[in-house]
Design an enzyme around this catalytic site. Structure first.
Site, PDB file in Angstrom:
ATOM      1  N   SER A  90       0.856  -1.170   0.000  1.00 16.28           N
ATOM      2  CA  SER A  90       0.000   0.000   0.000  1.00 16.28           C
ATOM      3  C   SER A  90       0.905   1.237   0.000  1.00 16.28           C
ATOM      4  O   SER A  90       2.121   1.107  -0.100  1.00 16.28           O
ATOM      5  CB  SER A  90      -0.839  -0.110   1.269  1.00 16.28           C
ATOM      6  OG  SER A  90      -1.644   0.970   1.404  1.00 16.28           O
ATOM      7  N   LEU A  91       0.334   2.411   0.110  1.00 16.23           N
ATOM      8  CA  LEU A  91       1.139   3.640   0.157  1.00 16.23           C
ATOM      9  C   LEU A  91       0.777   4.407   1.420  1.00 16.23           C
ATOM     10  O   LEU A  91      -0.389   4.450   1.790  1.00 16.23           O
ATOM     11  CB  LEU A  91       0.777   4.541  -1.024  1.00 16.23           C
ATOM     12  CG  LEU A  91       1.448   4.340  -2.353  1.00 16.23           C
ATOM     13  CD1 LEU A  91       0.850   5.302  -3.373  1.00 16.23           C
ATOM     14  CD2 LEU A  91       2.946   4.582  -2.242  1.00 16.23           C
ATOM     15  N   LYS A 123      -2.341  10.070  -8.565  1.00 12.53           N
ATOM     16  CA  LYS A 123      -2.785   8.873  -7.851  1.00 12.53           C
ATOM     17  C   LYS A 123      -4.150   8.516  -8.418  1.00 12.53           C
ATOM     18  O   LYS A 123      -5.110   9.283  -8.280  1.00 12.53           O
ATOM     19  CB  LYS A 123      -2.880   9.143  -6.357  1.00 12.53           C
ATOM     20  CG  LYS A 123      -3.380   7.938  -5.594  1.00 12.53           C
ATOM     21  CD  LYS A 123      -3.081   8.066  -4.129  1.00 12.53           C
ATOM     22  CE  LYS A 123      -3.787   7.082  -3.241  1.00 12.53           C
ATOM     23  NZ  LYS A 123      -4.288   5.855  -3.790  1.00 12.53           N
ATOM     24  N   ASP A 125      -7.619   6.695  -8.812  1.00 13.72           N
ATOM     25  CA  ASP A 125      -8.576   6.131  -7.861  1.00 13.72           C
ATOM     26  C   ASP A 125      -9.324   4.982  -8.528  1.00 13.72           C
ATOM     27  O   ASP A 125     -10.482   5.091  -8.884  1.00 13.72           O
ATOM     28  CB  ASP A 125      -9.543   7.241  -7.422  1.00 13.72           C
ATOM     29  CG  ASP A 125     -10.391   6.806  -6.252  1.00 13.72           C
ATOM     30  OD1 ASP A 125     -10.022   5.819  -5.592  1.00 13.72           O
ATOM     31  OD2 ASP A 125     -11.426   7.452  -6.004  1.00 13.72           O
ATOM     32  N   LYS A 298       7.432   9.733  -5.720  1.00  9.76           N
ATOM     33  CA  LYS A 298       8.318   8.572  -5.562  1.00  9.76           C
ATOM     34  C   LYS A 298       9.763   8.983  -5.822  1.00  9.76           C
ATOM     35  O   LYS A 298      10.003   9.828  -6.689  1.00  9.76           O
ATOM     36  CB  LYS A 298       7.991   7.491  -6.606  1.00  9.76           C
ATOM     37  CG  LYS A 298       6.560   7.075  -6.665  1.00  9.76           C
ATOM     38  CD  LYS A 298       6.310   6.129  -7.845  1.00  9.76           C
ATOM     39  CE  LYS A 298       4.845   5.720  -7.832  1.00  9.76           C
ATOM     40  NZ  LYS A 298       4.460   4.935  -8.999  1.00  9.76           N
ATOM     41  N   CYS A 416     -40.403   0.856  14.850  1.00  7.48           N
ATOM     42  CA  CYS A 416     -40.460   1.072  13.400  1.00  7.48           C
ATOM     43  C   CYS A 416     -41.334   2.302  13.089  1.00  7.48           C
ATOM     44  O   CYS A 416     -42.460   2.397  13.596  1.00  7.48           O
ATOM     45  CB  CYS A 416     -41.041  -0.175  12.727  1.00  7.48           C
ATOM     46  SG  CYS A 416     -41.343   0.066  10.968  1.00  7.48           S
ATOM     47  N   CYS A 419     -44.693   0.670  11.264  1.00  6.22           N
ATOM     48  CA  CYS A 419     -45.681  -0.202  11.914  1.00  6.22           C
ATOM     49  C   CYS A 419     -45.560  -0.223  13.434  1.00  6.22           C
ATOM     50  O   CYS A 419     -46.281  -0.965  14.100  1.00  6.22           O
ATOM     51  CB  CYS A 419     -45.571  -1.621  11.353  1.00  6.22           C
ATOM     52  SG  CYS A 419     -44.033  -2.423  11.825  1.00  6.22           S
ATOM     53  N   CYS A 434     -36.762  -3.889  11.444  1.00  4.41           N
ATOM     54  CA  CYS A 434     -38.147  -4.123  11.827  1.00  4.41           C
ATOM     55  C   CYS A 434     -38.411  -5.581  11.470  1.00  4.41           C
ATOM     56  O   CYS A 434     -38.158  -6.002  10.341  1.00  4.41           O
ATOM     57  CB  CYS A 434     -39.053  -3.200  11.016  1.00  4.41           C
ATOM     58  SG  CYS A 434     -40.758  -3.734  11.019  1.00  4.41           S
TER      59      CYS A 434
HETATM   60  S1  IVH Z   1       2.852   3.234  -6.578  1.00 11.67           S
HETATM   61  C1  IVH Z   1       4.470  -0.099  -3.365  1.00 11.67           C
HETATM   62  N1  IVH Z   1       1.650   4.962  -8.083  1.00 11.67           N
HETATM   63  O1  IVH Z   1      -2.739   3.539  -4.674  1.00 11.67           O
HETATM   64  C2  IVH Z   1       3.214   0.599  -3.775  1.00 11.67           C
HETATM   65  N2  IVH Z   1       0.320   3.584  -6.671  1.00 11.67           N
HETATM   66  O2  IVH Z   1      -3.239   3.748  -1.874  1.00 11.67           O
HETATM   67  C3  IVH Z   1       3.536   1.481  -4.918  1.00 11.67           C
HETATM   68  N3  IVH Z   1      -2.078   3.940  -6.898  1.00 11.67           N
HETATM   69  O3  IVH Z   1      -1.539   0.342  -3.880  1.00 11.67           O
HETATM   70  C4  IVH Z   1       2.329   1.995  -5.519  1.00 11.67           C
HETATM   71  N4  IVH Z   1      -1.971   5.521  -8.416  1.00 11.67           N
HETATM   72  O4  IVH Z   1      -2.924   0.688  -6.070  1.00 11.67           O
HETATM   73  C5  IVH Z   1       1.496   3.990  -7.157  1.00 11.67           C
HETATM   74  N5  IVH Z   1       0.721   6.525  -9.503  1.00 11.67           N
HETATM   75  C6  IVH Z   1       0.570   5.566  -8.598  1.00 11.67           C
HETATM   76  C7  IVH Z   1      -0.697   5.156  -8.126  1.00 11.67           C
HETATM   77  C8  IVH Z   1      -0.776   4.156  -7.157  1.00 11.67           C
HETATM   78  C9  IVH Z   1      -2.766   4.773  -7.677  1.00 11.67           C
HETATM   79  C10 IVH Z   1      -2.687   3.000  -5.963  1.00 11.67           C
HETATM   80  C11 IVH Z   1      -1.972   1.681  -5.833  1.00 11.67           C
HETATM   81  C12 IVH Z   1      -1.565   1.631  -4.382  1.00 11.67           C
HETATM   82  C13 IVH Z   1      -2.607   2.485  -3.760  1.00 11.67           C
HETATM   83  C14 IVH Z   1      -2.223   2.979  -2.412  1.00 11.67           C
END
Ligand code: IVH
Length: 676
Positions: A90-91, A123, A125, A298, A416, A419, A434
Site C-alpha cells: 500500500s502507500l 494517484k 482512484d 516517488k 419502526c 408499523c 423491523c
Molecule cells: S505506486 C508499493 N503509483 O494507490 C506501492 N500507486 O493507496 C507502490 N495507486 O496500492 C504503488 N496511483 O494501487 C502507485 N501513480 C501511482 C498510483 C498508485 C494509484 C494506488 C496503488 C496503491 C494504492 C495505495
C-alpha cells in the site's frame, strides 16, 4: 493512548476493510477511513516508537503471511489465486503539506547520500492490478489480494481494448509484472447505474466500487457488458533482474511497449519543486480520463528506492498526497428513517439544500445508528457534507463550534416508523431492523422489487401504484397481485378502463416470466441476478429449490455459506412457503420448461473442469459450447466432476483429477467429443 481505543479502532477498521475490499460497498468516505487509520497508526507508533514491529529495509522476502492484514484483503473464494513475484504494498498517505515535507526529511535521514530527486504522478482512484507477462504474453491479471497473493481476474478484463495481450518488442523482459489501476469513466458509471435504477437494483456508490465489483464478477460475459479502462505506472517483479534505473525511464518504456500510461510525470529535484508539481497536478487532473484522488511522489532512482526499503505495509520511498474532496456546510433539518424491503432501517439526513460538486444536495446518507452516535450528529446541527465521487453524499462531521446550546443528542427510535414494531439488532450487525414481515413499508418494498425490471419486469406497476394497492389492503404479499380484479384497480387514483386493463394484463403476462426472474423477485438476501440464474439452472424448479440443503448449494460455483444459509432460511419460513403455494395455484411459472432444461442433450448431467492453456478456443467459448450441449462448467475439481480438460501448463487441478480418478481429456479428445 488507551488500549481500548486501539482495540476499538482495530475493530472499526476491520469492519470497513470488509466493506471496502470484499463487499465493494464502503459505508464511509476515504477521508474518514484515512483519519481512523492514521489514529490507529499513531497509537501503534507511540507503543512502538522505534518501529521494531515494522519490517525493515530491502528484504521484500521478509514480508510473510503474518503481515498480511496490513494492506487489507480483497480475495474471494470463487477465484483462483496467484502469488505475486513482488508483494503489492500500500502507500502511506497524507492530506497535510507539513507531513509531506516531513516525509522528505525522514527519507533523507535513511538515505546515506540523501536525495530529493522525485517523480510526481497522479494517484489513480481505481482498482490495483498486476499484469504478468511471460515471454511477452499476458498470462495473468491479478488483484492485490492480501499483498502476497491476489485473485486471477484475467477473463474479466481481457475485453479492455487498450490492454496489450502480447508484446513483440525484443527489449521486453522474459518475465515481468506491470502494475497499474483499472478504472471506469464517469459516463460509463452513470450509464450502468441508470440501468440498475430502472431494474430496481442497488446502485453503486462510486466508479471505484463499480470497477471493483466488475473485476470480481463470476461471469466474464457480464463483465464484458461494462466498459473498463486501464492505466499502468509501476514495476513489480522482473526477470532477468531489474535493469531499469529510474521510475521515469520505466514510464517511457511502458509507453513504448504500447501500454496506456499516465500523462503527468514530473521529474523534480527538490521537495519544494515536488510540492509545486502536486499543486499543478491538482489543477490539471479534472481533464484526465481516469479519476484521481491525489498525487504520488516517488524517488526516481530504483537503486535509492531499494536503499530506502519498505515497512510491512508501504514503501519508505513514496508517499501519496491526497486532495480533499468537495465539501460544504449546511443545516441538518431532520433525520428520517427509511424501512427497506428486508426491514433494515436506514437513517437519512434531510438537509437545507446546498450546492456541492455541481449538484444541489438536500439528502445525505447517515448509514446507521452507530455512525450517528459516533459522530454525535444532532438535528439542528451544522454538518459537513462531502461528495467524493460518490453519488450519495455523506455527512462527515458536525461543526461543533456552531452547535446550538439547546441541542440534545439524537435518540435513535426504538420502534419502526411505519408499523411501530419494536426494532431489533442482531449481534455483530450495525443495522436495526423491523421484524414485522407484514410491515407495510416492507411489503411495498418487496412488491416494488418483485415488479422491477431486473426481476419480473411488470409494466405499469410502479411505486405509486404499489403504495395504493398496499394502502387499500388489496395486496398483502406477492401472490395477491394475481387475484386483483378490475374494480379494485379502478378504485386507484389515476386509473380508467384502459389503464386498468393494461395493468392487469402485464401482471397476468408476468406469470410466464423466466424462472430465474421469479427467484430473483423473491428478494432472498444475498441472491441477485447471477445467483438466481445459477439456482434456476441447477435446481430447475421451485420444488427442488425448496428441498435444497446447505451442502447442495455450497457445492455450486459462486455460492458460499452465507448465501446458502439465506436460501435455506427463506424456504423454512411458513409465510414464504404458503405464498409460493398460492403463486403456484395462480399459474406463475416456477420451473424451467423441460425442453429448455437440456434434459436430453449429449452432455446433460456432465460437469467439466477446464485447466491449462487451450489452443482452439478460450475458456469462455469452450464453456459456452459445453453449456449448449447441456453440460456444466465448474472451476474446481471434485468427486462430482465428470471430465477434466487439460491443456499445457495444467497444475493442481490435473493432479487432483488424477487422485480422484476422474477422466482427463486432451483438448483434441474434447474437440472430438464436442463434434460427435
Ligand atoms: S505506486 C508499493 N503509483 O494507490 C506501492 N500507486 O493507496 C507502490 N495507486 O496500492 C504503488 N496511483 O494501487 C502507485 N501513480 C501511482 C498510483 C498508485 C494509484 C494506488 C496503488 C496503491 C494504492 C495505495
Amino acid at each position: 493512548m488507551s488500549k481500548s481505543r486501539k482495540d476499538e479502532l482495530t475493530a472499526i477498521l476491520k469492519v470497513h476493510d470488509q466493506a471496502y475490499y470484499r463487499d465493494g460497498k464502503p459505508t464511509i468516505g476515504d477521508r474518514e477511513y484515512d483519519r481512523l487509520k492514521a489514529e490507529l497508526e499513531s497509537i501503534i507508533s507511540l507503543e512502538d516508537p522505534l518501529g521494531l514491529f515494522s519490517l525493515d529495509e530491502e528484504s521484500d522476502s521478509a514480508i510473510s503471511e503474518d503481515d498480511i492484514p496490513l494492506v487489507g484483503d480483497d480475495r474471494l473464494e470463487a477465484f483462483l489465486s496467484h502469488r505475486h513475484l513482488m508483494p503489492m504494498l500500500s502507500l502511506d498517505n497524507t492530506y497535510d503539506r507539513d507531513e509531506f515535507f516531513e516525509f522528505d526529511q525522514r527519507l533523507n535521514r535513511v538515505l546515506e547520500a540523501g536525495s530529493s530527486a522525485y517523480v510526481v504522478e497522479p494517484k489513480i482512484d481505481g482498482v490495483a492490478v498486476s499484469l504478468t507477462y511471460k515471454n511477452g504474453i499476458l498470462t495473468e491479471a491479478t488483484t492485490r489480494g492480501n499483498g502476497i497473493e491476489g485473485d486471477v481476474i484475467t477473463q474479466n478484463i481481457l475485453h479492455i481494448p487498450q490492454l496489450p495481450k502480447k508484446i513483440d518488442d525484443p527489449s521486453f523482459p522474459l518475465l515481468i509484472e506491470i502494475r497499474g489501476e483499472i478504472f471506469m469513466s464517469h459516463s460509463e458509471f452513470e450509464r450502468i447505474n441508470l440501468e440498475r435504477l430502472k431494474e430496481g437494483l442497488d446502485l453503486y456508490a462510486n466508479p471505484r466500487n463499480l470497477t471493483a465489483g466488475t473485476v470480481k464478477l463470476l461471469d466474464p460475459k457480464e463483465a464484458r457488458q461494462r466498459q473498463l479502462e486501464i492505466v499502468l505506472y509501476g514495476l513489480g517483479g522482473v526477470e532477468p533482474l531489474n535493469r531499469f534505473a529510474y521510475q521515469s525511464e520505466f514510464h517511457e518504456l511502458v509507453k513504448s511497449w504500447g501500454f496506456p500510461t499516465v500523462e503527468f510525470i514530473e521529474k523534480v529535484s527538490s521537495v519544494e519543486a515536488a510540492w509545486n508539481a502536486i499543486l499543478s497536478l491538482d489543477k490539471l487532473r479534472e481533464s484526465y480520463s481516469y479519476p484521481t484522488d491525489g498525487a504520488v511522489v516517488k524517488l526516481d532512482s530504483f537503486a535509492l528506492q531499494r536503499e530506502a526499503g519498505t515497512t510491512a505495509k508501504a514503501p519508505r520511498w513514496a508517499i501519496a498526497y491526497k486532495f480533499e474532496s468537495e465539501r460544504a456546510d449546511t443545516l441538518l433539518n431532520d433525520i428520517q428513517l427509511q424501512v427497506g424491503r428486508t426491514g433494515v432501517i436506514t437513517p437519512v439526513a434531510h438537509l437545507h439544500p446546498v450546492q456541492l460538486a455541481g449538484t444541489t444536495v438536500s439528502r445525505a446518507s447517515l448509514h446507521n445508528s452507530d455512525e450517528i452516535q459516533r459522530k454525535d450528529i444532532r438535528i439542528g446541527d451544522i454538518v459537513v457534507v462531502e461528495k467524493a465521487g460518490e453519488i450519495i453524499p455523506q455527512v462527515i462531521e458536525v461543526v461543533l463550534s456552531r452547535r446550538r446550546e439547546s441541542s440534545s443528542p439524537y435518540l435513535f427510535p426504538s420502534h419502526c416508523p411505519c408499523c411501530q414494531t419494536r426494532l431489533v439488532r442482531s449481534e455483530g450487525e450495525s443495522a436495526w431492523r423491523c421484524t414485522n414481515y407484514q410491515c407495510t413499508d416492507q411489503v411495498k418494498g418487496r412488491l416494488e422489487y418483485y415488479a422491477s425490471r431486473g426481476c419480473m419486469n411488470i409494466d405499469h406497476l410502479g411505486e405509486a401504484v404499489i403504495s395504493q394497492l398496499v394502502g387499500l389492503g388489496y395486496v398483502k404479499d406477492l401472490s395477491d397481485l394475481y387475484s386483483l380484479d378490475k374494480n379494485q384497480v379502478l378504485n386507484l387514483d389515476g386509473f380508467a378502463e384502459k389503464s386498468a386493463i393494461n395493468l392487469l394484463s402485464s401482471v397476468d403476462s408476468s406469470k410466464s416470466q423466466d424462472f430465474w426472474r421469479f427467484i430473483c423477485g423473491l428478494g432472498i438476501k444475498h441472491v441477485g441476478v447471477t445467483a438466481s440464474k445459477s439456482l434456476a439452472r441447477e435446481f430447475k424448479s421451485i420444488d427442488k429449490l425448496i428441498e435444497a440443503k446447505i451442502e447442495d448449494l455450497t457445492e455450486m460455483d459462486g455460492v458460499g455459506e452465507v448465501m446458502a444459509q439465506s436460501v435455506v432460511g427463506f424456504f423454512m419460513s411458513e409465510n414464504n412457503l404458503s405464498m409460493i403455494k398460492k403463486l403456484q395455484g395462480y399459474g406463475v411459472n416456477l420451473a424451467i420448461p423441460a425442453e429448455e432444461s437440456g434434459q436430453n442433450l449429449p452432455f446433460t448431467g456432465k460437469t467439466f473442469v477446464l485447466t491449462g492453456t487451450l489452443t482452439h478456443f478460450n475458456r469462455e467459448d469452450a464453456g459456452l459450447k459445453i453449456e449448449a450441449k447441456g453440460g456444466k462448467v465448474s472451476s474446481s475439481v471434485s468427486k462430482k466432476t465428470s471430465y477434466v480438460v487439460a491443456g499445457p501448463g495444467a497444475g493442481s487441478k490435473l493432479t487432483k483429477a488424477e487422485k480422484l480418478e476422474i477422466p482427463v481429456l486432451t483438448e483434441f479428445e474434447f474437440l472430438d467429443m464436442l463434434n460427435k
